[in-house]
Design a protein around this motif. Structure first.
Motif, PDB file in Angstrom:
ATOM      1  N   ALA A   1       4.795   1.539   4.138  1.00 44.69           N
ATOM      2  CA  ALA A   1       4.935   2.308   2.896  1.00 44.69           C
ATOM      3  C   ALA A   1       3.945   1.835   1.844  1.00 44.69           C
ATOM      4  O   ALA A   1       3.433   2.640   1.052  1.00 44.69           O
ATOM      5  CB  ALA A   1       6.363   2.190   2.378  1.00 44.69           C
ATOM      6  N   ALA A   2       3.628   0.509   1.837  1.00 44.53           N
ATOM      7  CA  ALA A   2       2.705  -0.025   0.832  1.00 44.53           C
ATOM      8  C   ALA A   2       1.297   0.523   1.012  1.00 44.53           C
ATOM      9  O   ALA A   2       0.527   0.591   0.043  1.00 44.53           O
ATOM     10  CB  ALA A   2       2.697  -1.548   0.896  1.00 44.53           C
ATOM     11  N   LEU A   3       0.924   0.902   2.246  1.00 42.38           N
ATOM     12  CA  LEU A   3      -0.403   1.470   2.470  1.00 42.38           C
ATOM     13  C   LEU A   3      -0.605   2.772   1.697  1.00 42.38           C
ATOM     14  O   LEU A   3      -1.732   3.115   1.332  1.00 42.38           O
ATOM     15  CB  LEU A   3      -0.634   1.711   3.968  1.00 42.38           C
ATOM     16  N   PHE A   4       0.480   3.509   1.471  1.00 43.28           N
ATOM     17  CA  PHE A   4       0.389   4.816   0.800  1.00 43.28           C
ATOM     18  C   PHE A   4       0.651   4.726  -0.707  1.00 43.28           C
ATOM     19  O   PHE A   4       0.693   5.757  -1.382  1.00 43.28           O
ATOM     20  CB  PHE A   4       1.382   5.794   1.426  1.00 43.28           C
ATOM     21  N   LYS A   5       0.842   3.514  -1.213  1.00 44.12           N
ATOM     22  CA  LYS A   5       1.129   3.346  -2.628  1.00 44.12           C
ATOM     23  C   LYS A   5      -0.025   3.902  -3.472  1.00 44.12           C
ATOM     24  O   LYS A   5      -1.195   3.720  -3.136  1.00 44.12           O
ATOM     25  CB  LYS A   5       1.368   1.869  -2.949  1.00 44.12           C
ATOM     26  N   GLU A   6       0.313   4.594  -4.561  1.00 43.26           N
ATOM     27  CA  GLU A   6      -0.656   5.183  -5.492  1.00 43.26           C
ATOM     28  C   GLU A   6      -1.532   6.230  -4.818  1.00 43.26           C
ATOM     29  O   GLU A   6      -2.691   6.429  -5.181  1.00 43.26           O
ATOM     30  CB  GLU A   6      -1.521   4.103  -6.135  1.00 43.26           C
ATOM     31  N   THR A   7      -1.014   6.886  -3.806  1.00 46.17           N
ATOM     32  CA  THR A   7      -1.687   8.035  -3.201  1.00 46.17           C
ATOM     33  C   THR A   7      -0.765   9.236  -3.311  1.00 46.17           C
ATOM     34  O   THR A   7       0.396   9.125  -3.720  1.00 46.17           O
ATOM     35  CB  THR A   7      -2.016   7.789  -1.714  1.00 46.17           C
TER      36      THR A   7
END
Length: 630
Positions: free
Chosen positions: A568-574
């Protein structure tokens, strides 16, 4: 006694032989002054000069004497000033319908004193009661009542109705504001530009030729697209699909000059070079007009530019944007925005698939070396300012031709291999262009030729899929670099998944790029497991227990645990932050939900050294990681 027939003859003879005719000897108008004459016929009841719309929550809705929407509370309807304002300062109807009289004494010529009633005003309470009764008779006021402000709106049959503020063009007739057709009410507003007598197709072709000659477009057929955007802008909210355009190119390419030409050719519009989404909504609220925005995304804060793109999604289709905004007074305010949007900027903001389906991007280059069309651009803008009303009139007069042309041209775009949304976009643009430059409906052969002329703007099914939100999410995920165990080295996820898809090889015989200890199968599997990913090959051997690997379909695939925090952190602020990336996975054709056992209970999937419930399956071939199937 005489018989009946002889008696009737005697009466008839007496009447015809009378010495004088019947006459009025008293009464009638001005009888006191000797006027005589028959009494004046009663005056017919004059129609109420205001229109009653309805009521809701103690508020009463009217169109005042000039056709403006007015809302009065019950307490306001007992105040003389508010009633007088509602009737536009003219109280004659109220005085005649609900007179307030007083006694006046007069003396005649003979000195005799008489008393008569004189109307001095109107009875406020009686007027208020009458208006409230009429409002209740009209019914509840709600969203089914459409109060139309200036712009171009469709009537129940779809025909454009042009609201020019102080007049409403319905077909070939100019009606007064306050006209009601069905549940649509065209309320009065300040005078706005209106269409003029239609020009010929020669003027439209001349404009297209000037656009083709004075700007350097990258894609052939751009002049057709520009003319199509202009025509669709003329129709306001009358067309169900309103294409949006984006003029882009480097400094000095003339994009602002071309936008100025379009602004000059569109008499009724909203134009700005510095506006936010909220600002446009406030200025255009309730109107069906095209919006032209220069320097739309040339700003540091790209969030404002993306917000403008989101406005396009709702404003350019159906009834347009229908929303509500809270006010500082705690009262919600409804907003409504409908119409085509044309933007210009050096670089467009990042667009998602839904934006690309609504926008047609026109790319421009600087003029060829030695060419300077600045004066010609200025002259063309001035010419379009004079031509605009007649060109608008041509579009409105050619409405039936537009509808028929759109059906034929949309089908021609479909034959070129485009999806329905592309058919809507390009079909509307081509139909608008055709309506301006031709006087007939295109044949199928002419429609096919028109599509070939703009083939650079038509997107195939494969192109649409590549630009879809799901594909963008997959591309983003696979490009993310993650840190290898016991190393500072970072590698993209697609490289690690590809490593796990390699066939088993004896120790020491791996490919040179995989001989490093960090790229051993066990180490790579542990890195992927930390992100909630497990790779299962098509020929995956059984595990240590001898059980075959759990899978949900044939071929290479992935088990993904969506609740993994590092994933989930990979998609943060996207745009895929939160749960959105999970929704995109669920749209994949090969997506399979968490497996269940024979009792219908959800099975846990081993990912690394842990077992997790809620894992889903997707095929590697759909993610572009293998070629083991369609």
């Amino acid at each position: 006694m005489q018989s009946g027939e002889s008696g009737l003859s005697a009466v008839r003879s007496a009447v015809h032989a009378a010495d004088r005719q019947f006459q009025v000897i008293d009464g009638g108008r001005d009888s006191k002054n000797g006027g005589g004459g028959p009494p004046e016929a009663p005056k017919p009841d004059e129609e109420c000069p205001i229109s009653v719309i309805g009521h809701l929550d103690g508020s009463f809705y009217f169109l005042d004497r000039v056709g403006q929407l007015r809302v009065l509370k019950a307490s306001q309807m007992t105040r003389r000033a508010d009633l007088v304002a509602l009737f536009g300062g003219n109280i004659l109807w109220m005085k005649e319908k609900f007179p307030k009289t007083t006694k006046v004494k007069e003396k005649g010529q003979d000195g005799e004193e008489t008393t008569r009633d004189v109307v001095v005003d109107f009875k406020i309470n009686n007027v208020a009661e009458f208006l409230q009764r009429e409002c209740f008779r009209s019914g509840l006021y709600g969203d089914h009542i459409q109060i139309r402000r200036p712009g171009v709106w469709p009537d129940p049959s779809g025909m454009p109705i042009v609201h020019c503020g102080d007049r409403v063009l319905v077909g070939a007739r100019l009606e007064l504001p306050g006209t009601r057709i069905g549940n649509q009410i065209w309320a009065a507003a300040a005078p706005e530009p209106r269409p003029e007598k239609p020009c010929s197709c020669a003027e439209a072709r001349a404009l297209q030729q000037n656009i083709r000659d004075l700007w350097n477009f990258r894609v052939p057929g751009s002049d057709v697209i520009v003319m199509g955007m202009l025509a669709c802008a003329y129709y306001g909210a009358a067309i169900p699909w309103r294409p949006a355009g984006f003029l882009t190119g480097g400094a000095g390419c003339g994009k602002s000059s071309l936008l100025e030409v379009l602004k000059s050719a569109i008499p009724l519009k909203f134009a700005t070079n510095d506006a936010s989404k909220a600002g446009i909504e406030q200025m255009v609220d309730g109107r069906a007009i095209p919006m032209l925005v220069d320097e739309a995304s040339d700003r540091v804060d790209q969030r404002a530019a993306r917000a403008l793109l989101d406005l396009v999604l709702s404003a350019t289709g159906g009834e347009g944007t229908k929303g509500a905004r809270g006010g500082s007074d705690g009262i919600a305010r409804k907003i409504s925005v409908a119409g085509s949007i044309i933007m210009a900027s050096i670089r467009p903001p990042d667009m998602e698939a839904q934006h690309l389906g609504r926008f047609t991007i026109i790319e421009m280059d600087a003029a060829k070396q030695g060419a300077d069309h600045t004066a010609e651009h200025r002259d063309l803008s001035a010419w379009c300012r004079d031509l605009g009303p007649a060109l608008w009139g041509r579009a409105i007069a050619g409405w039936e031709r537009y509808r028929e042309a759109r059906i034929i041209l949309r089908a021609a775009v479909g034959k070129a291999g485009c999806q329905p949304r592309e058919m809507d976009q390009m079909g509307s643009l081509l139909a608008g262009w055709w309506t301006l430059v031709f006087d007939h409906v295109p044949t199928e052969a002419e429609a096919d030729d028109a599509v070939k002329g703009v083939i650079g703007y038509t997107r195939s099914v494969d192109q649409v899929m590549t630009q879809s939100g799901t594909q963008q999410m997959i591309d983003f995920l696979l490009s993310q670099k993650v840190q290898m165990n016991r190393s500072t080295d970072r590698q993209p996820l697609n490289v690690l998944i590809s490593r796990m898809l390699e066939p088993d090889t004896p120790r020491g015989q791996d490919s040179p790029e995989y001989q490093d200890i960090n790229y051993s199968r066990d180490n790579v599997a542990g890195v992927l497991a930390s992100y909630g990913i497990r790779v299962v090959r098509a020929n995956e051997p059984p595990g240590r227990s001898g059980q075959p690997a759990l899978r949900a379909s044939d071929g290479d695939g992935l088990w993904i645990w969506p609740r993994n925090a590092m994933l989930a952190a990979l998609f943060k602020e996207t745009v895929f932050a939160g749960q959105k990336y999970m929704y995109e996975f669920a749209r994949m054709e090969s997506y399979r939900p968490p497996p269940k056992d024979s009792r219908g209970r959800e099975c846990a999937v081993s990912i690394g050294k842990m077992k997790h419930k809620g894992c889903f399956w997707v095929r590697c071939c759909e993610m572009g990681l293998s070629f083991d199937g369609d």
